[in-house]
Design a protein around this motif. Structure first.
Motif, short mmCIF file in Angstrom:
data_model
loop_
_atom_site.label_atom_id
_atom_site.label_comp_id
_atom_site.label_asym_id
_atom_site.label_seq_id
_atom_site.Cartn_x
_atom_site.Cartn_y
_atom_site.Cartn_z
N LEU A 311 0.89 -1.15 0.00
CA LEU A 311 0.00 0.00 0.00
C LEU A 311 0.93 1.21 0.00
CD1 LEU A 311 -2.66 1.45 0.24
CD2 LEU A 311 -2.80 0.76 2.63
N GLY A 312 1.04 1.87 -1.17
CA GLY A 312 2.10 2.86 -1.29
C GLY A 312 3.42 2.16 -1.01
N PRO A 313 4.27 2.76 -0.18
CA PRO A 313 5.57 2.11 0.10
C PRO A 313 5.50 1.09 1.23
CG PRO A 313 5.51 4.29 1.09
CD PRO A 313 4.16 4.09 0.44
N TYR A 314 4.31 0.80 1.76
CA TYR A 314 4.18 -0.04 2.94
C TYR A 314 3.80 -1.48 2.60
CZ TYR A 314 4.35 4.46 5.16
OH TYR A 314 4.75 5.71 5.54
N ALA A 315 4.52 -2.42 3.20
CA ALA A 315 4.23 -3.84 3.01
C ALA A 315 2.96 -4.18 3.79
CB ALA A 315 5.40 -4.68 3.51
N VAL A 316 2.02 -4.84 3.13
CA VAL A 316 0.76 -5.24 3.79
C VAL A 316 0.50 -6.73 3.53
CG1 VAL A 316 -0.30 -2.94 3.88
CG2 VAL A 316 -0.58 -4.27 1.81
N PRO A 317 0.78 -7.56 4.53
CA PRO A 317 0.65 -9.02 4.35
C PRO A 317 -0.81 -9.46 4.19
CG PRO A 317 1.92 -8.47 6.34
CD PRO A 317 1.31 -7.20 5.86
N VAL A 318 -1.01 -10.44 3.33
CA VAL A 318 -2.32 -11.07 3.19
C VAL A 318 -2.68 -11.77 4.50
CG1 VAL A 318 -3.49 -13.04 2.05
CG2 VAL A 318 -2.22 -11.36 0.68
N LEU A 319 -3.97 -11.71 4.85
CA LEU A 319 -4.48 -12.38 6.05
C LEU A 319 -5.56 -13.36 5.64
CD1 LEU A 319 -5.01 -9.38 8.52
CD2 LEU A 319 -3.19 -11.10 8.63
N GLY A 320 -5.42 -14.63 6.02
CA GLY A 320 -6.45 -15.62 5.73
C GLY A 320 -6.47 -16.00 4.26
N ARG A 321 -7.59 -16.60 3.86
CA ARG A 321 -7.67 -17.13 2.50
C ARG A 321 -7.99 -16.06 1.47
NH1 ARG A 321 -10.77 -22.67 3.42
NH2 ARG A 321 -9.04 -23.79 4.38
N VAL A 322 -7.37 -16.21 0.32
CA VAL A 322 -7.75 -15.41 -0.84
C VAL A 322 -9.08 -15.98 -1.33
CG1 VAL A 322 -7.13 -14.82 -3.22
CG2 VAL A 322 -5.32 -15.08 -1.49
N SER A 323 -10.08 -15.14 -1.54
CA SER A 323 -11.32 -15.66 -2.11
C SER A 323 -11.47 -15.21 -3.56
CB SER A 323 -12.52 -15.31 -1.22
OG SER A 323 -12.53 -13.97 -0.85
N MET A 324 -12.58 -15.52 -4.18
CA MET A 324 -12.69 -15.30 -5.63
C MET A 324 -12.52 -13.84 -6.02
SD MET A 324 -15.77 -16.21 -8.25
CE MET A 324 -15.84 -17.95 -7.86
N ASP A 325 -13.14 -12.96 -5.24
CA ASP A 325 -13.18 -11.55 -5.61
C ASP A 325 -12.44 -10.65 -4.64
OD1 ASP A 325 -15.19 -12.56 -7.37
OD2 ASP A 325 -16.57 -12.45 -5.67
N LEU A 326 -12.03 -11.20 -3.52
CA LEU A 326 -11.51 -10.37 -2.42
C LEU A 326 -10.30 -10.98 -1.76
CD1 LEU A 326 -14.95 -9.74 -0.67
CD2 LEU A 326 -13.74 -8.10 -2.11
N VAL A 327 -9.49 -10.10 -1.18
CA VAL A 327 -8.41 -10.54 -0.33
C VAL A 327 -8.28 -9.53 0.80
CG1 VAL A 327 -6.60 -9.36 -1.70
CG2 VAL A 327 -6.00 -11.33 -0.28
N SER A 328 -7.95 -10.03 2.00
CA SER A 328 -7.76 -9.13 3.14
C SER A 328 -6.27 -8.96 3.40
CB SER A 328 -8.42 -9.72 4.38
OG SER A 328 -9.82 -9.75 4.19
#
Ligand SMILES: *Cc1c(COP(=O)(O)O)cnc(C)c1O
Length: 383
Positions: A311-328
Motif C-alpha cells: 500500500l504505497g511504500p508499505y508492506a501489507v501481508p495477506v491475512l487468511g484465504r484469498v477468495s474469488m473476488d476479495l483478499v484481506s
C-alpha cells in the motif's frame, strides 16, 4: 490521496470511480525488453513468442509494439492464434508450434502461416500438400533433443532423410529444438541437448537454426544460433532460477480497498477461519481475488506466510484465504493517510514481482502472467 505512490506512470488508477481492479500493461517496458533481447543475441534474429494471448497480456497490443520495434518473426501455439495474428500483421513470418493437424494445410496456405512440423508424418503431409498445389511452401521442423514433448524423434529424422526429393517439394526454413532445463544454467542437460542439436542441424545445412527460449538466451551465445524465441522475458518474467531478473516488469495489478475494519485479538479472518489474529488488527478488504489471478496458494493461514502486497511504500501481508473476488491485508502498521477506503493496493508491480508471486504460490512466472484473467480493467500505457 497518497495511496498510489508506487503505481506506474500514466496508470491514473483512481480516475474512474467504478473501477475496483486495474491491470496496467506497460508497453514501453515490453519494447525495452525486446530491444534488450535483440541486443543480447545479435547477430541472431530475435523472434517473439506471442502464444496464449501474449502470455495473457494481449496479443494485439503486444504484436503491434513488437513489430514497430523490429520484430519480424512470431511463434504462436494454435492455428486460431496464428489467423488472429495474421490479421494484425500482414507481413510477419508466423510459425505455429502445435504443428500440422490433419486437414489444416490449406488454412496454413491461405493465411501464409508456417507449420512447425513435429513428426515424419506431418512432414509427409506438408510435402503432399505442397505437391498438390505445386508450391514449395515454407515450414519448420522441430527436432526433439531430449525434452520428449513435441518434435521429431531420431527415427523420424532417419525417415525424413530417406524421403529423397522431399526437400525440393517443401521449403525448410527453420530447424528448431527446445531446451528442457534452461531455467537452471548449471544443468548438464543443456549442454547435452546442444550437442545433439549440433549433430542434427548438420543434416539440414540450408535451413536456419533455433534452440533458445528466454532462458536459453541467458545460457550464452553458443545457444543463440540463427534465431532466438523468447516469450516470458519479453513480458517481464524471470527466465532463470538463479540471479536477478535482467528484464523490466510489464504487468502491474492494483486492487481497490473496499472496506477497512478493526478486529480484536483472537478473531479469525476469511473462509475456513484459517487465520487467528494475535493482536488487534486493522484489515483492508481489497477487490482482487483468485478470479483475477491472485492464486489461492497466496493465502496466509496460521503459521503460513502469504503474499506481501503493498500500500504505497508499505508492506501489507495477506491475512487468511484469498477468495474469488476479495483478499484481506493487514494495514495495522500503515499510516492513517494511506489506509483509506478507495485507496489502491499493489498485488503485482514494482514491489511485488511476478517471480515473487510465483515463488510464493509454488509456481512459475508464466502461470502468474497467463492467469491474470479478464475482469480487471486493462490499461495499456507507455506508447
Ligand atoms: C513457449 C515456447 C517458447 C518461449 O519460451 P519462454 O520460456 O517463454 O521464453 C519457445 N519455444 C517453444 C517451442 C515454446 O513452446
Amino acid at each position: 490521496m497518497s495511496g498510489q505512490a508506487s503505481r506506474p506512470e500514466g496508470a491514473s488508477a483512481n480516475r474512474d470511480t467504478h473501477e475496483t481492479a486495474i491491470l496496467t500493461i506497460d508497453l514501453r517496458a515490453l519494447a525495452d525488453n525486446y530491444r534488450d533481447l535483440s541486443d543480447r543475441t545479435r547477430p541472431a534474429e530475435c523472434a517473439a513468442v506471442v502464444k496464449a494471448d501474449a502470455y495473457g497480456l494481449g496479443m494485439a497490443q503486444a504484436a503491434a509494439v513488437l513489430w514497430r520495434n523490429g520484430c519480424r518473426t512470431y511463434f504462436v501455439a494454435t492455428i486460431a492464434e496464428a489467423v488472429d495474428l495474421r490479421v494484425l500483421l500482414a507481413e510477419a513470418v508466423i510459425y505455429v508450434l502445435n504443428g500440422l493437424l490433419a486437414g489444416t494445410a490449406a488454412t496454413f496456405h491461405q493465411h501464409g502461416l508456417r507449420p512447425v512440423l513435429n513428426s515424419a508424418s506431418e512432414v509427409r503431409d506438408w510435402a503432399n500438400y505442397c505437391s498438390s498445389v505445386g508450391e514449395a511452401l515454407p515450414c519448420a521442423i522441430h527436432v526433439d533433443t531430449g525434452m520428449n514433448r513435441l518434435g521429431l524423434s531420431a527415427t523420424d529424422i532417419d525417415e525424413i532423410r530417406g524421403m529423397g526429393d522431399l526437400w525440393q517439394t517443401v521449403t525448410l526454413s527453420l530447424v528448431m529444438s527446445h531446451l528442457a532445463c534452461a531455467d537452471d544454467h548449471a544443468h548438464a542437460k543443456n549442454g547435452r541437448q546442444r550437442e545433439r542439436f549440433e549433430v542434427i542441424r548438420m543434416l539440414f545445412p540450408k535451413a536456419l537454426t533455433s534452440l533458445a527460449n528466454s532462458a536459453g538466451i541467458l545460457l550464452g551465445s553458443e545457444y543463440h544460433y540463427d534465431l532466438v524465441r523468447p516469450g516470458v522475458a519479453l513480458y517481464g518474467g524471470h527466465p532463470q532460477r538463479q540471479g536477478d531478473n535482467p528484464f523490466r516488469p510489464v504487468v502491474h495489478l492494483m486492487g481497490r480497498i473496499l472496506q477497512i475494519r478493526d478486529t480484536a485479538r483472537g478473531e479469525t479472518v476469511g473462509y475456513g477461519a484459517t487465520r487467528t489474529l494475535d493482536r488487534p488488527t486493522r484489515i483492508a478488504v481489497v477487490a482482487v481475488g483468485y478470479a483475477d489471478g491472485l492464486f489461492r496458494a497466496l493465502s496466509a493461514g496460521d503459521g503460513e506466510a502469504g503474499l506481501i502486497a503493498y500500500l504505497g511504500p508499505y508492506a501489507v501481508p495477506v491475512l487468511g484465504r484469498v477468495s474469488m473476488d476479495l483478499v484481506s491485508v493487514d494495514v495495522t502498521d500503515v499510516p492513517e493517510a494511506f489506509r483509506q477506503r478507495g485507496a489502491w493496493v499493489e498485488l503485482l508491480g514494482p514491489n511485488v514481482s511476478a517471480h515473487t508471486m510465483a515463488s510464493q504460490a509454488g509456481t512459475i512466472d508464466y502461470e502468474v502472467l497467463t492467469s491474470l484473467g479478464s475482469r480487471a480493467t486493462r490499461r495499456y500505457v507507455g506508447i
